[in-house]
Design a protein around this motif. Structure first.
Motif, mmCIF file in Angstrom:
data_model
loop_
_atom_site.group_PDB
_atom_site.id
_atom_site.type_symbol
_atom_site.label_atom_id
_atom_site.label_comp_id
_atom_site.label_asym_id
_atom_site.label_seq_id
_atom_site.Cartn_x
_atom_site.Cartn_y
_atom_site.Cartn_z
ATOM 1 N N PHE A 85 31.511 -31.345 -0.677
ATOM 2 C CA PHE A 85 30.426 -30.934 0.015
ATOM 3 C C PHE A 85 31.319 -29.903 0.901
ATOM 4 C CE2 PHE A 85 28.445 -30.925 4.274
ATOM 5 C CZ PHE A 85 27.069 -30.689 3.959
ATOM 6 N N ALA A 86 32.298 -30.100 1.467
ATOM 7 C CA ALA A 86 32.807 -29.140 2.318
ATOM 8 C C ALA A 86 33.088 -27.729 1.791
ATOM 9 C CB ALA A 86 34.168 -29.564 2.775
ATOM 10 N N GLU A 87 33.697 -27.650 0.316
ATOM 11 C CA GLU A 87 33.850 -26.643 -0.283
ATOM 12 C C GLU A 87 32.328 -25.765 -0.634
ATOM 13 O OE1 GLU A 87 36.254 -27.882 -3.611
ATOM 14 O OE2 GLU A 87 38.153 -27.936 -2.392
ATOM 15 N N GLU A 88 31.512 -26.376 -0.911
ATOM 16 C CA GLU A 88 30.120 -25.938 -1.266
ATOM 17 C C GLU A 88 29.363 -25.591 -0.209
ATOM 18 O OE1 GLU A 88 28.509 -29.040 -3.558
ATOM 19 O OE2 GLU A 88 30.011 -29.049 -5.252
ATOM 20 N N ASN A 89 29.856 -25.917 1.331
ATOM 21 C CA ASN A 89 28.927 -25.789 2.499
ATOM 22 C C ASN A 89 29.744 -25.008 3.574
ATOM 23 O OD1 ASN A 89 26.033 -26.678 1.758
ATOM 24 N ND2 ASN A 89 27.430 -28.169 0.958
ATOM 25 N N PRO A 90 30.322 -23.944 3.422
ATOM 26 C CA PRO A 90 31.399 -23.386 4.467
ATOM 27 C C PRO A 90 30.609 -23.313 5.933
ATOM 28 C CG PRO A 90 30.662 -21.831 2.741
ATOM 29 C CD PRO A 90 30.256 -23.020 2.157
ATOM 30 N N ALA A 91 29.391 -23.325 5.611
ATOM 31 C CA ALA A 91 28.646 -23.219 7.062
ATOM 32 C C ALA A 91 28.595 -24.423 7.742
ATOM 33 C CB ALA A 91 27.156 -22.755 6.993
ATOM 34 N N ALA A 92 28.607 -25.753 7.143
ATOM 35 C CA ALA A 92 28.538 -27.063 7.790
ATOM 36 C C ALA A 92 29.901 -27.185 8.029
ATOM 37 C CB ALA A 92 28.075 -27.904 6.379
ATOM 38 N N LEU A 93 30.991 -26.906 7.290
ATOM 39 C CA LEU A 93 32.472 -27.219 7.533
ATOM 40 C C LEU A 93 32.694 -26.408 8.964
ATOM 41 C CD1 LEU A 93 35.331 -28.343 6.829
ATOM 42 C CD2 LEU A 93 35.521 -26.196 5.366
ATOM 43 N N LYS A 94 32.354 -25.183 8.810
ATOM 44 C CA LYS A 94 32.802 -24.338 10.102
ATOM 45 C C LYS A 94 32.186 -25.187 11.376
ATOM 46 C CE LYS A 94 34.788 -20.896 12.292
ATOM 47 N NZ LYS A 94 36.014 -21.009 12.298
ATOM 48 N N PHE A 95 30.719 -25.445 11.160
ATOM 49 C CA PHE A 95 30.112 -25.643 12.432
ATOM 50 C C PHE A 95 30.769 -27.354 12.897
ATOM 51 C CE2 PHE A 95 26.996 -28.529 14.424
ATOM 52 C CZ PHE A 95 26.755 -27.827 15.794
ATOM 53 N N LEU A 96 31.065 -28.353 11.943
ATOM 54 C CA LEU A 96 31.621 -29.545 12.094
ATOM 55 C C LEU A 96 33.056 -29.302 12.723
ATOM 56 C CD1 LEU A 96 30.144 -31.447 9.456
ATOM 57 C CD2 LEU A 96 29.606 -31.741 11.839
ATOM 58 N N SER A 97 33.839 -28.344 12.423
ATOM 59 C CA SER A 97 35.042 -27.890 12.809
ATOM 60 C C SER A 97 35.026 -27.477 14.326
ATOM 61 C CB SER A 97 35.826 -27.003 11.964
ATOM 62 O OG SER A 97 35.314 -25.625 12.136
ATOM 63 N N LEU A 98 34.013 -27.175 14.887
ATOM 64 C CA LEU A 98 33.858 -26.519 16.172
ATOM 65 C C LEU A 98 33.157 -27.447 17.100
ATOM 66 C CD1 LEU A 98 32.723 -22.784 15.260
ATOM 67 C CD2 LEU A 98 34.811 -23.595 15.929
ATOM 68 N N VAL A 99 32.473 -28.321 16.696
ATOM 69 C CA VAL A 99 31.672 -29.227 17.765
ATOM 70 C C VAL A 99 32.796 -29.974 18.360
ATOM 71 C CG1 VAL A 99 30.526 -31.554 17.784
ATOM 72 C CG2 VAL A 99 29.872 -29.672 16.039
ATOM 73 N N GLN A 100 32.513 -30.029 19.660
ATOM 74 C CA GLN A 100 33.626 -30.514 20.476
ATOM 75 C C GLN A 100 32.895 -31.142 21.883
ATOM 76 O OE1 GLN A 100 37.192 -29.265 23.139
ATOM 77 N NE2 GLN A 100 38.037 -29.381 21.113
ATOM 78 N N ILE A 101 33.088 -32.478 22.285
ATOM 79 C CA ILE A 101 32.484 -33.133 23.330
ATOM 80 C C ILE A 101 33.587 -33.776 24.264
ATOM 81 C CG2 ILE A 101 30.808 -34.941 24.298
ATOM 82 C CD1 ILE A 101 29.575 -34.713 21.500
ATOM 83 N N THR A 102 33.625 -33.484 25.465
ATOM 84 C CA THR A 102 34.779 -34.082 26.417
ATOM 85 C C THR A 102 34.699 -35.670 26.432
ATOM 86 O OG1 THR A 102 33.464 -33.984 28.410
ATOM 87 C CG2 THR A 102 34.870 -32.132 27.785
#
Length: 341
Positions: A276-293
């Protein structure tokens, strides 16, 4: 209509059609650039405890804005979660504790079948606490002080002479570490690891504290308990004499403010099925950026404890968080759209 006029009209229509066709890719690219996940179904998988749903709602909100068709999340325990992701029965989670859950991660294939991404919540702590009043009255600083019968008896809630430790749900990563600690620090004869539904057990623990009784429990931060039993005010961390973890990786950082808490200072990551990660670079990028304190998640959890605990409440909390962090959130989306090109 004359032949000449018909020919002229046909040429005009032909040119218009060509112009229209030439514009279709342009408009198509604009639409797909804005929503690179359009037409793609995504199945999240989360733990079954409601207190961990908030960060998942934030992640799903972003994926929807990227055009993904987000399905109703599956819910299970952590080990089963990793297995489902590895097999492709689910696509992503935002609940992988990098060090605590490493055993679960490796057993299902590790990097061969899964992809870790980002730091959803950095600086996560775990450890053992007791009420400050009892700690100061009896000079209790170390978990191993509970080997002393007179100290263990202070935390005995059922009359068997052993200290009762409020512990973890069966199947959680912390259960394995606590059981290991009981053996490693020679505490099995003096401490009972009480496991079950964690938040139900903690409700009893908090009630005992309010009644003025000594308490001994495991917890992690972030979550609402840290806002009810405040470290340094109501309770204190217990130290361990040395780091001793089940996987033998005792060189990791287990210290917080000069105290060895016995658990790795951790970070919560997103984890995706590798295909899924390889086929969906946008999703991978977004989930790599999500951050909550940790503070934000603890504050949201406290709202739940105070009665705002329905599914609609949690969705609203996530929407409010996104609105309050809109500029940052939009930056994550922009980077995700760029990653898809």
């Amino acid at each position: 209509m004359s032949f000449e006029k018909r020919g002229f009209t046909q040429k005009v229509l032909h040119c218009a059609a060509v112009a229209s066709l030439s514009l279709l890719p342009l408009y198509g690219q604009a639409a797909s650039a804005e929503k690179p996940g359009e037409g793609v179904e995504v199945t999240p998988i989360f733990p079954s405890i409601a207190e961990e749903r908030f960060r998942g709602e934030v992640a799903m909100a972003g994926l929807r804005e990227l055009g993904y068709e987000v399905q109703e999340p599956k819910e299970t325990e952590y080990a089963a979660m990793m297995l489902a992701l590895s097999y492709g029965d689910a696509d992503f989670s935002v609940h992988l504790w990098d060090k605590l859950h490493d055993n679960f991660y490796q057993k299902v294939g590790g990097d061969d079948t899964l992809v870790k991404a980002g730091d959803v919540i950095p600086g996560v702590l775990q450890g053992y606490l007791i009420d400050k009043k009892t700690a100061e009255a009896h000079n209790i600083k170390y978990l191993t002080d509970l080997k002393k019968p007179e100290i263990a008896k202070l935390f005995d809630t059922n009359g068997d002479g052993k200290a009762d430790l409020t512990g973890c749900n069966p199947g959680w990563g912390c259960e394995l570490v606590i059981d290991h600690h009981m053996k490693a620090y020679d505490l099995e004869k003096s401490v009972s690891h009480n496991r079950g539904s964690y938040f139900a057990l903690m409700a009893d623990t908090i009630a005992r504290y309010k009644d003025g009784q000594p308490i001994l429990y495991f917890t992690w931060v972030p979550q609402w308990i840290a806002g009810v039993l405040v470290e340094g005010q109501d309770v204190v961390w217990l130290e361990v004499p040395h780091t001793d973890l089940p996987d033998g990786n005792n060189s990791v950082n287990t210290s917080f403010q000069g105290k060895n808490l016995g658990f790795a200072v951790d970070e919560v990551k997103a984890v995706l099925n590798k295909d899924f990660a390889e086929e969906n670079p946008a999703a991978l990028k977004f989930l790599s950026l999500v951050q909550i304190t940790t503070d934000d998640e603890s504050a949201q959890n406290l709202k739940m404890q105070n009665g705002e605990n329905s599914a609609k409440d949690i969705e609203r909390h996530a929407a409010e968080w996104v609105a309050a962090h809109r500029e940052t959130f939009d930056g994550w989306l922009a980077a995700s759209r760029a990653a898809a090109n």
